[in-house]
Design a protein around this motif. Structure first.
Motif, PDB file in Angstrom:
ATOM      1  N   VAL A 168      22.747 -23.229  10.307  1.00  0.00           N
ATOM      2  CA  VAL A 168      22.716 -24.571   9.714  1.00  0.00           C
ATOM      3  C   VAL A 168      23.660 -24.636   8.523  1.00  0.00           C
ATOM      4  CG1 VAL A 168      21.300 -26.296   8.527  1.00  0.00           C
ATOM      5  CG2 VAL A 168      20.344 -24.985  10.423  1.00  0.00           C
ATOM      6  N   LEU A 169      24.512 -25.665   8.505  1.00  0.00           N
ATOM      7  CA  LEU A 169      25.356 -25.968   7.357  1.00  0.00           C
ATOM      8  C   LEU A 169      24.932 -27.311   6.785  1.00  0.00           C
ATOM      9  CD1 LEU A 169      29.106 -25.498   6.781  1.00  0.00           C
ATOM     10  CD2 LEU A 169      28.146 -27.786   6.509  1.00  0.00           C
ATOM     11  N   VAL A 170      24.662 -27.336   5.489  1.00  0.00           N
ATOM     12  CA  VAL A 170      24.241 -28.554   4.804  1.00  0.00           C
ATOM     13  C   VAL A 170      25.373 -29.054   3.914  1.00  0.00           C
ATOM     14  CG1 VAL A 170      22.634 -29.543   3.127  1.00  0.00           C
ATOM     15  CG2 VAL A 170      21.802 -27.910   4.838  1.00  0.00           C
ATOM     16  N   ASP A 171      25.756 -30.309   4.115  1.00  0.00           N
ATOM     17  CA  ASP A 171      26.687 -30.997   3.220  1.00  0.00           C
ATOM     18  C   ASP A 171      25.848 -31.616   2.108  1.00  0.00           C
ATOM     19  OD1 ASP A 171      28.333 -32.743   1.868  1.00  0.00           O
ATOM     20  OD2 ASP A 171      29.013 -33.837   3.649  1.00  0.00           O
ATOM     21  N   ALA A 172      25.900 -30.993   0.930  1.00  0.00           N
ATOM     22  CA  ALA A 172      25.084 -31.443  -0.208  1.00  0.00           C
ATOM     23  C   ALA A 172      25.892 -32.230  -1.226  1.00  0.00           C
ATOM     24  CB  ALA A 172      24.428 -30.236  -0.877  1.00  0.00           C
ATOM     25  N   ALA A 173      27.074 -32.717  -0.827  1.00  0.00           N
ATOM     26  CA  ALA A 173      27.932 -33.424  -1.782  1.00  0.00           C
ATOM     27  C   ALA A 173      27.213 -34.602  -2.424  1.00  0.00           C
ATOM     28  CB  ALA A 173      29.210 -33.905  -1.090  1.00  0.00           C
ATOM     29  N   GLN A 174      26.392 -35.307  -1.632  1.00  0.00           N
ATOM     30  CA  GLN A 174      25.711 -36.497  -2.152  1.00  0.00           C
ATOM     31  C   GLN A 174      24.297 -36.218  -2.642  1.00  0.00           C
ATOM     32  OE1 GLN A 174      27.078 -39.392  -2.750  1.00  0.00           O
ATOM     33  NE2 GLN A 174      29.048 -38.886  -1.830  1.00  0.00           N
ATOM     34  N   SER A 175      23.839 -34.992  -2.516  1.00  0.00           N
ATOM     35  CA  SER A 175      22.451 -34.709  -2.913  1.00  0.00           C
ATOM     36  C   SER A 175      22.336 -33.855  -4.157  1.00  0.00           C
ATOM     37  CB  SER A 175      21.708 -34.018  -1.767  1.00  0.00           C
ATOM     38  OG  SER A 175      22.227 -32.718  -1.527  1.00  0.00           O
ATOM     39  N   VAL A 176      23.360 -33.096  -4.483  1.00  0.00           N
ATOM     40  CA  VAL A 176      23.198 -32.053  -5.489  1.00  0.00           C
ATOM     41  C   VAL A 176      22.880 -32.614  -6.870  1.00  0.00           C
ATOM     42  CG1 VAL A 176      25.636 -31.846  -6.162  1.00  0.00           C
ATOM     43  CG2 VAL A 176      24.165 -29.816  -6.184  1.00  0.00           C
ATOM     44  N   ARG A 177      23.222 -33.890  -7.111  1.00  0.00           N
ATOM     45  CA  ARG A 177      22.860 -34.509  -8.379  1.00  0.00           C
ATOM     46  C   ARG A 177      21.522 -35.237  -8.295  1.00  0.00           C
ATOM     47  NH1 ARG A 177      26.285 -38.242  -8.615  1.00  0.00           N
ATOM     48  NH2 ARG A 177      25.050 -40.115  -8.983  1.00  0.00           N
ATOM     49  N   HIS A 178      21.151 -35.715  -7.111  1.00  0.00           N
ATOM     50  CA  HIS A 178      19.957 -36.539  -6.965  1.00  0.00           C
ATOM     51  C   HIS A 178      18.712 -35.733  -6.604  1.00  0.00           C
ATOM     52  CE1 HIS A 178      23.077 -39.513  -6.769  1.00  0.00           C
ATOM     53  NE2 HIS A 178      23.423 -39.185  -5.556  1.00  0.00           N
ATOM     54  N   GLU A 179      18.901 -34.597  -5.977  1.00  0.00           N
ATOM     55  CA  GLU A 179      17.778 -33.812  -5.470  1.00  0.00           C
ATOM     56  C   GLU A 179      17.832 -32.416  -6.089  1.00  0.00           C
ATOM     57  OE1 GLU A 179      15.615 -34.927  -2.704  1.00  0.00           O
ATOM     58  OE2 GLU A 179      16.455 -36.831  -3.351  1.00  0.00           O
ATOM     59  N   ARG A 180      16.683 -31.787  -6.202  1.00  0.00           N
ATOM     60  CA  ARG A 180      16.663 -30.376  -6.610  1.00  0.00           C
ATOM     61  C   ARG A 180      16.948 -29.546  -5.367  1.00  0.00           C
ATOM     62  NH1 ARG A 180      15.000 -27.265 -10.868  1.00  0.00           N
ATOM     63  NH2 ARG A 180      14.264 -29.076 -12.050  1.00  0.00           N
ATOM     64  N   VAL A 181      18.164 -29.029  -5.279  1.00  0.00           N
ATOM     65  CA  VAL A 181      18.623 -28.324  -4.079  1.00  0.00           C
ATOM     66  C   VAL A 181      18.377 -26.825  -4.250  1.00  0.00           C
ATOM     67  CG1 VAL A 181      20.612 -27.817  -2.621  1.00  0.00           C
ATOM     68  CG2 VAL A 181      20.353 -30.096  -3.619  1.00  0.00           C
ATOM     69  N   ASP A 182      17.531 -26.283  -3.400  1.00  0.00           N
ATOM     70  CA  ASP A 182      17.154 -24.872  -3.448  1.00  0.00           C
ATOM     71  C   ASP A 182      17.475 -24.264  -2.084  1.00  0.00           C
ATOM     72  OD1 ASP A 182      15.720 -22.415  -3.233  1.00  0.00           O
ATOM     73  OD2 ASP A 182      14.290 -23.066  -4.751  1.00  0.00           O
ATOM     74  N   VAL A 183      18.542 -23.462  -2.032  1.00  0.00           N
ATOM     75  CA  VAL A 183      19.012 -22.974  -0.733  1.00  0.00           C
ATOM     76  C   VAL A 183      18.009 -22.034  -0.074  1.00  0.00           C
ATOM     77  CG1 VAL A 183      21.462 -23.302  -1.223  1.00  0.00           C
ATOM     78  CG2 VAL A 183      20.366 -21.133  -1.860  1.00  0.00           C
ATOM     79  N   ARG A 184      17.220 -21.334  -0.871  1.00  0.00           N
ATOM     80  CA  ARG A 184      16.233 -20.445  -0.264  1.00  0.00           C
ATOM     81  C   ARG A 184      15.032 -21.222   0.259  1.00  0.00           C
ATOM     82  NH1 ARG A 184      15.802 -15.093  -4.049  1.00  0.00           N
ATOM     83  NH2 ARG A 184      16.398 -16.490  -5.770  1.00  0.00           N
ATOM     84  N   GLU A 185      14.691 -22.293  -0.427  1.00  0.00           N
ATOM     85  CA  GLU A 185      13.603 -23.134   0.062  1.00  0.00           C
ATOM     86  C   GLU A 185      14.009 -23.873   1.327  1.00  0.00           C
ATOM     87  OE1 GLU A 185      11.929 -27.082  -1.819  1.00  0.00           O
ATOM     88  OE2 GLU A 185      11.067 -25.344  -2.850  1.00  0.00           O
ATOM     89  N   ILE A 186      15.235 -24.390   1.350  1.00  0.00           N
ATOM     90  CA  ILE A 186      15.756 -25.050   2.549  1.00  0.00           C
ATOM     91  C   ILE A 186      15.928 -24.040   3.677  1.00  0.00           C
ATOM     92  CG2 ILE A 186      17.758 -26.275   3.515  1.00  0.00           C
ATOM     93  CD1 ILE A 186      18.255 -27.360   0.653  1.00  0.00           C
ATOM     94  N   ASP A 187      16.344 -22.835   3.322  1.00  0.00           N
ATOM     95  CA  ASP A 187      16.685 -21.766   4.256  1.00  0.00           C
ATOM     96  C   ASP A 187      17.896 -22.125   5.104  1.00  0.00           C
ATOM     97  OD1 ASP A 187      16.477 -19.226   5.343  1.00  0.00           O
ATOM     98  OD2 ASP A 187      15.161 -19.877   6.983  1.00  0.00           O
ATOM     99  N   CYS A 188      18.855 -22.832   4.483  1.00  0.00           N
ATOM    100  CA  CYS A 188      20.108 -23.108   5.179  1.00  0.00           C
ATOM    101  C   CYS A 188      20.980 -21.856   5.161  1.00  0.00           C
ATOM    102  CB  CYS A 188      20.842 -24.275   4.526  1.00  0.00           C
ATOM    103  SG  CYS A 188      21.151 -24.065   2.755  1.00  0.00           S
ATOM    104  N   ASP A 189      21.910 -21.791   6.097  1.00  0.00           N
ATOM    105  CA  ASP A 189      22.826 -20.653   6.173  1.00  0.00           C
ATOM    106  C   ASP A 189      24.072 -20.886   5.335  1.00  0.00           C
ATOM    107  OD1 ASP A 189      21.429 -18.979   8.332  1.00  0.00           O
ATOM    108  OD2 ASP A 189      21.534 -20.974   9.227  1.00  0.00           O
TER     109      ASP A 189
END
Length: 414
Positions: free
Chosen positions: A201-222
């Motif tokens: 899984v690849l996540v494009d977080a360009a629009q989320s990284v300021r609005h959401e608390r982005v935790d790559v281990r919690e998401i478990d994205c690759d």
């Protein structure tokens, strides 16, 4: 709660001198933050201070300035690791932006693709997370599957799971937040579904990284990508997060100095990640500026920033729905970052141009999401309002007042 009171609005706006100017004789109302955020003085000061006192090329010298520069670059890498909660700073690659990050992975991943394999993207994707995978599939013969939307803007998770169950899926690519509809995708659920069927899984977080608390281990994205200029940082700097074991098996997309371990006529060997993916002189000052931007956000409180922006977006949507002749696009279960709309009988370009004459900066066009607009929504272009935490309810009101003046003008022009 009025989110203008949750943070000290006057103090925050004093950090962004660009916001105090007039445009066309009116106080600037900057509501194009999904395209680029403004930089606080704290970030500008960090960049200037580096050039004044510490600037030298990194990783290449034993002299004092080079060592200072290198230390700041690696401190920036650690700052990004902490911001994303990655397991190791070795999982953080600096790039020129989200587009470069996605292309880097797509080029490396292409070797895994063949007839019978599949890459899934969603109908929400920005061109940067659509075209690289489309082209990789075209070259390799792999299937390129576009997961449709369910209803008014959310990813159809049932359709996603059904395609995964058919087998052969190698990669799922998904925007965390749409840059058109603002819908928030449950990327942790997407990752769980993908991994259950053997896909990365690849996540494009360009629009989320300021609005959401982005935790790559919690998401478990690759993999996860974002750009500095979307999160108060400089342009020309971006991040690729990748799980260490996957980065270790990826071939570099570009070659040059610094990313090599040993070069000889017969054979070249490469450094371990992340240096393997950072040929030449990296944008180390951009990385330093990005680290300062993340520090600034953390100083304000990431949850407070997210709450403020959620409040502003909800208020903007509410006000827009009350303007005669305006149609808000989509109604996702949860919206973040932006609201897009059309005006009956009018071209979005004309609406945005006239609003600019009234001092209001909004975005018009396809938002680099033509498949979403043309093929899914049947709309060629939209106007987009995208507030940031330094905006106010009063600025949203000013935007609506400008729009209410513009709508009759563009309607009469037809």
């Amino acid at each position: 709660m009025n989110a203008d009171t949750a943070l000290d609005c006057a103090r925050i706006r004093a950090d962004f001198s660009i916001l105090s100017q007039e445009v066309n004789g009116r106080a600037l109302v900057y509501l194009d933050n999904a395209a680029t955020t403004q930089m606080p003085e704290f970030v500008l000061d960090a960049i200037v201070a580096h050039y004044h006192a510490d600037n030298a090329n990194v990783h290449r010298g034993i002299h004092t300035l080079s060592e200072r520069s290198t230390a700041k670059l690696e401190a920036a890498r650690e700052a990004v690791r902490r911001f994303l909660n990655a397991a190791s700073a070795d999982e953080i690659v600096f790039t020129s932006g989200t587009t470069a990050s996605v292309n880097m992975v797509a080029r490396a991943w292409e070797a895994r693709l063949a007839p019978g394999s599949c890459v899934i993207v969603t109908a929400l994707e920005h061109h940067a997370n659509f075209v690289p995978w489309q082209q990789a599939c075209a070259r390799s013969g792999a299937e390129f599957f576009v997961c449709p939307l369910a209803g008014t803007g959310d990813v159809d998770l049932g359709a996603l799971e059904a395609r995964l169950a058919k087998g052969g899926v190698s990669m799922v690519c998904v925007a965390h937040v749409s840059n058109v509809l603002g819908c928030v995708v449950p990327v942790d659920v997407v990752a769980r579904l993908a991994h259950a069927h053997g896909a990365a899984v690849l996540v494009d977080a360009a629009q989320s990284v300021r609005h959401e608390r982005v935790d790559v281990r919690e998401i478990d994205c690759d993999f996860l990508c974002f750009s500095g200029h979307k999160v108060l940082g400089p342009t020309g700097i971006g991040v690729l997060y990748g799980k260490k074991e996957l980065l270790g098996r990826m071939e570099p997309a570009w070659y040059g100095g610094e990313m090599v371990a040993q070069v000889a006529t017969a054979l070249t060997t490469f450094e371990e990640p992340p240096l393997r993916f950072e040929p030449g002189t990296p944008n180390y000052v951009g990385a330093i500026g990005l680290a300062a931007a993340l520090e600034y956000l953390e100083g304000l409180g990431r949850d407070a920033v997210a709450a403020r922006e959620a409040d502003l977006v909800a208020y903007a949507e509410e006000r827009l729905r009350g303007v005669a002749g305006v149609q808000v696009v989509g109604a996702p279960a949860r919206r973040a970052g932006c609201v897009s709309f059309t005006v009956e009988g009018a071209q979005p370009f004309d609406v945005a141009m006239l609003m600019d004459k009234l001092g209001v900066a909004v975005r018009s066009g396809s938002q680099c999401a033509q498949p979403l607009l043309d093929e899914t929504l049947g709309i060629s272009k939209v106007v987009r309002v995208s507030p940031a935490f330094y905006n106010t309810h009063a600025e949203i009101d000013a935007c609506i007042e400008a729009l209410e003046r513009v709508v009759p003008l563009v309607s009469r022009g037809r």
